[in-house]
Design a protein around this motif. Structure first.
Motif, PDB file in Angstrom:
ATOM      1  N   SER A   5       0.857  -1.186   0.000  1.00 20.38           N
ATOM      2  CA  SER A   5       0.000   0.000   0.000  1.00 20.38           C
ATOM      3  C   SER A   5       0.889   1.231   0.000  1.00 20.38           C
ATOM      4  O   SER A   5       1.873   1.283   0.742  1.00 20.38           O
ATOM      5  N   PHE A   6       0.518   2.225  -0.798  1.00 16.71           N
ATOM      6  CA  PHE A   6       1.346   3.423  -0.910  1.00 16.71           C
ATOM      7  C   PHE A   6       0.462   4.658  -0.794  1.00 16.71           C
ATOM      8  O   PHE A   6      -0.526   4.795  -1.522  1.00 16.71           O
ATOM      9  N   PRO A   7       0.756   5.566   0.149  1.00 14.56           N
ATOM     10  CA  PRO A   7      -0.108   6.744   0.356  1.00 14.56           C
ATOM     11  C   PRO A   7      -0.247   7.577  -0.915  1.00 14.56           C
ATOM     12  O   PRO A   7       0.751   7.961  -1.527  1.00 14.56           O
ATOM     13  N   LEU A   8      -1.479   7.863  -1.297  1.00 17.18           N
ATOM     14  CA  LEU A   8      -1.711   8.637  -2.515  1.00 17.18           C
ATOM     15  C   LEU A   8      -1.203  10.069  -2.369  1.00 17.18           C
ATOM     16  O   LEU A   8      -0.713  10.664  -3.339  1.00 17.18           O
ATOM     17  N   ARG A   9      -1.295  10.624  -1.181  1.00 22.23           N
ATOM     18  CA  ARG A   9      -0.786  11.988  -0.997  1.00 22.23           C
ATOM     19  C   ARG A   9       0.726  12.032  -1.180  1.00 22.23           C
ATOM     20  O   ARG A   9       1.266  13.025  -1.660  1.00 22.23           O
ATOM     21  N   LYS A  10       1.410  10.964  -0.801  1.00 25.29           N
ATOM     22  CA  LYS A  10       2.861  10.929  -0.967  1.00 25.29           C
ATOM     23  C   LYS A  10       3.243  10.896  -2.449  1.00 25.29           C
ATOM     24  O   LYS A  10       4.250  11.489  -2.849  1.00 25.29           O
ATOM     25  N   VAL A  11       2.431  10.211  -3.255  1.00 24.48           N
ATOM     26  CA  VAL A  11       2.700  10.145  -4.693  1.00 24.48           C
ATOM     27  C   VAL A  11       2.754  11.552  -5.284  1.00 24.48           C
ATOM     28  O   VAL A  11       3.573  11.841  -6.163  1.00 24.48           O
ATOM     29  N   PHE A  12       1.880  12.420  -4.778  1.00 23.23           N
ATOM     30  CA  PHE A  12       1.740  13.751  -5.388  1.00 23.23           C
ATOM     31  C   PHE A  12       2.230  14.874  -4.466  1.00 23.23           C
ATOM     32  O   PHE A  12       1.743  16.000  -4.532  1.00 23.23           O
ATOM     33  N   GLN A  13       3.209  14.563  -3.626  1.00 24.51           N
ATOM     34  CA  GLN A  13       3.753  15.589  -2.720  1.00 24.51           C
ATOM     35  C   GLN A  13       4.325  16.791  -3.474  1.00 24.51           C
ATOM     36  O   GLN A  13       4.211  17.927  -3.023  1.00 24.51           O
TER      37      GLN A  13
END
Length: 430
Positions: free
Chosen positions: A56-64
C-alpha cells in the motif's frame, strides 16, 4: 480543464501521474482509501507473507511535489451528469471531465449466504480481516478435542481457480506444510485440508493448456485438493454445499470466483452490462455522454481483438489510463489530429503457486515456461510494478528471508481493546 478522477487504483493512478504538473489541467483524485493498493499481492498479506504497508502506498505521498493534482478521501454517493457534479459524503465537486476508475469488488452472484459467511479478498482491509480469521481459528483449534470439530475448524475452502485462487491455495498449503506445525506443535495438521474448487474443467482457464495442467500438478504436489467442474451452492459458515449435493466441513471459505464493477449511482442503467461494467467507446468515453470516461476493470469496450470486452487485469487498466491521458493532452494542446483508439496488446499471463513453482505464457513469440525460472520472472515483474522504492526493498527482503527460512514472521493477531475501561474504585480513606 477541471478533471475529477474517482479511484486511485492502477487505472486512476496512471492517469493522474500522466497529467501531473500540467499547467492546463487541474486534477482532483477521489478515493475511499488514502492509499494505492497492489491487488496482485493481497493473498500474501492474508497469509502473513507481507505486511499491509508493503503493498500500500499513500496517494498523498505520490503527489507531494505536484502543482496540479489534489486528493480527497471520500465515499462517492452519486454522479450528476446534468450539473456535472460528483456528490460525496464530504460534499460535491464540479468537473469539466469526469473519469470513473473505481475498479471492481467481489461478485457473489446474488448468493446472500455466501456473501454473509465467505471471505472476499479485494482490498487490503479484507486481506487483513482474512489473516485475523485464519490465525484466530488456529488458536481456537487448540481448545478442541472433538476430531470432527477440529477438522472443520482447520479446513479451508478456496472457491475460484483463477490466478487469485491458485496463488492463495498454494500459499496456504506452504504455510500448513512448513510453518504451522512449528508454531502449533499441539495440533495434528493432517486434519487440515485445503480445497480449491473451480466450476470449469481447469484451473487458470484463461491460460494455455500447459499452464493449466502444470498449475494443477503443482497444487497437488503441495497437497491441495483440487476439484474442477465443481460449483458451490451454499455455505452456512460451517459446511460448504456443492452442486452434487456433497458437503465439505470448513470454518473458512475464501471467495475468489468473480468480480463486479463498482458502478456509482447516476450512470444510465442501460449502459451497464454483465459483471457491472460500463459500456465505453474505443476512447474509453461512456456511451451517450460528452465528458465522462471509464477506465480499468469498470469499463466494457468491444474491439476486434476483444469482442467481449478486455480482461480485467492490471495491464489493461494501466494502458487505458495512459491512452486516455495521451488523448486529453493532445486536446489541451489544441491538436486537431484524431484521438488514438485503445486496443490491448496482450504481453502474456503468469501465476505463481508456491516456492519455485509458477507458470508463464507469452503470446508473441509463443512461449510457455514453468518452475523456478517462471517463479523468478513472476517475482521480478511484480517488484517492478510496486509503487515506491522502499516498498520494493521491503518486499524483496521479505521474499529472500522466506526463501531461505521457509518462514515468515507476520502472523500477528491484533485484537480490539476497550478504549474506555472502567476505572478502578478508589481505596477508602481512613
Amino acid at each position: 480543464m477541471k478533471m475529477v478522477i474517482i479511484g486511485g487504483g492502477f487505472a486512476g493512478l496512471k492517469l493522474a501521474r500522466s497529467l501531473n504538473n500540467r499547467q492546463d489541467v487541474e486534477v482532483l483524485l477521489i478515493d475511499r482509501f488514502n492509499y494505492h493498493q497492489f491487488q496482485p499481492l493481497f493473498y500474501q498479506v492474508a497469509t502473513g507473507g507481507l505486511d499491509a504497508s508493503n503493498i500500500s502506498f499513500p496517494l498523498r505521498k505520490v503527489f507531494q511535489e505536484s502543482k496540479n493534482v489534489r486528493f480527497r478521501l471520500a465515499e462517492v454517493q452519486k454522479i450528476d451528469t446534468g450539473s456535472q457534479q460528483v456528490i460525496t459524503d464530504i460534499g460535491s465537486f464540479n468537473y469539466d471531465v469526469l473519469v470513473l476508475a473505481m475498479g471492481a469488488g467481489t461478485n457473489f452472484f446474488g448468493n446472500a449466504a455466501l456473501e454473509a459467511n465467505a471471505y472476499p479478498m479485494k482490498s487490503t482491509t479484507e486481506a487483513l480481516q482474512l489473516r485475523h480469521h485464519l490465525i484466530q481459528n488456529l488458536e481456537d483449534a487448540l481448545a478442541l478435542s472433538n476430531s470432527t470439530d477440529l477438522h472443520r475448524k482447520l479446513n479451508i475452502v478456496v472457491v475460484g481457480g483463477g490466478p487469485t485462487g491458485v496463488e492463495v491455495s498454494g500459499a496456504l498449503a506452504e504455510m500448513r506444510n512448513n510453518i504451522l506445525p512449528k508454531d502449533y506443535p499441539e495440533l495434528d495438521f493432517s486434519n487440515m485440508d485445503i480445497y480449491l474448487l473451480e466450476g470449469s474443467p481447469n484451473t487458470l482457464g484463461n491460460m494455455s493448456e500447459k499452464s493449466r495442467s502444470q498449475s494443477k500438478k503443482y497444487l497437488e504436489k503441495l497437497m491441495v485438493k483440487v476439484r474442477t467442474n465443481t460449483v458451490v451452492q451454499n455455505y452456512d459458515g460451517s459446511d460448504v454445499t456443492l452442486n452434487d449435493g456433497t458437503t465439505i466441513p470448513a470454518s473458512t471459505v475464501i471467495w475468489a470466483a468473480g468480480i463486479k464493477g463498482n458502478v456509482p449511482e447516476g450512470i444510465d442503467p442501460t449502459l451497464i452490462v454483465r459483471g457491472n461494467r460500463i459500456k465505453v467507446d474505443r476512447f474509453n468515453k461512456v456511451l451517450n455522454t460528452n465528458n465522462v470516461y471509464a477506465i480499468g476493470d469498470i469499463s466494457y469496450m468491444e474491439t476486434p481483438l476483444f469482442p467481449h470486452g478486455h480482461p480485467q487485469v492490471a495491464n489493461v487498466a494501466v494502458n487505458q489510463g495512459k491512452n486516455l491521458a495521451k488523448n486529453l493532452l493532445a486536446q489541451l494542446k489544441g491538436s486537431t489530429a484524431p484521438w488514438t483508439q485503445f486496443e490491448y496488446k496482450d504481453k502474456g499471463s503468469l501465476a505463481t503457486v508456491g516456492r519455485n513453482l509458477a507458470v508463464v505464457d507469452i503470446p508473441k513469440p509463443k512461449i510457455h515456461f514453468g518452475g523456478f525460472f517462471a517463479w523468478v520472472f513472476w517475482m521480478v515483474l511484480h517488484l517492478l510494478l510496486i509503487v515506491g522504492v522502499k516498498n520494493r526493498l521491503q518486499i524483496f527482503v521479505n521474499w529472500i528471508y522466506k526463501y531461505f527460512t521457509y518462514d515468515q514472521s507476520l502472523r500477528l493477531l491484533f485484537k480490539e481493546f476497550d478504549r474506555h475501561p472502567i476505572p478502578k474504585k478508589a481505596a477508602p480513606q481512613s
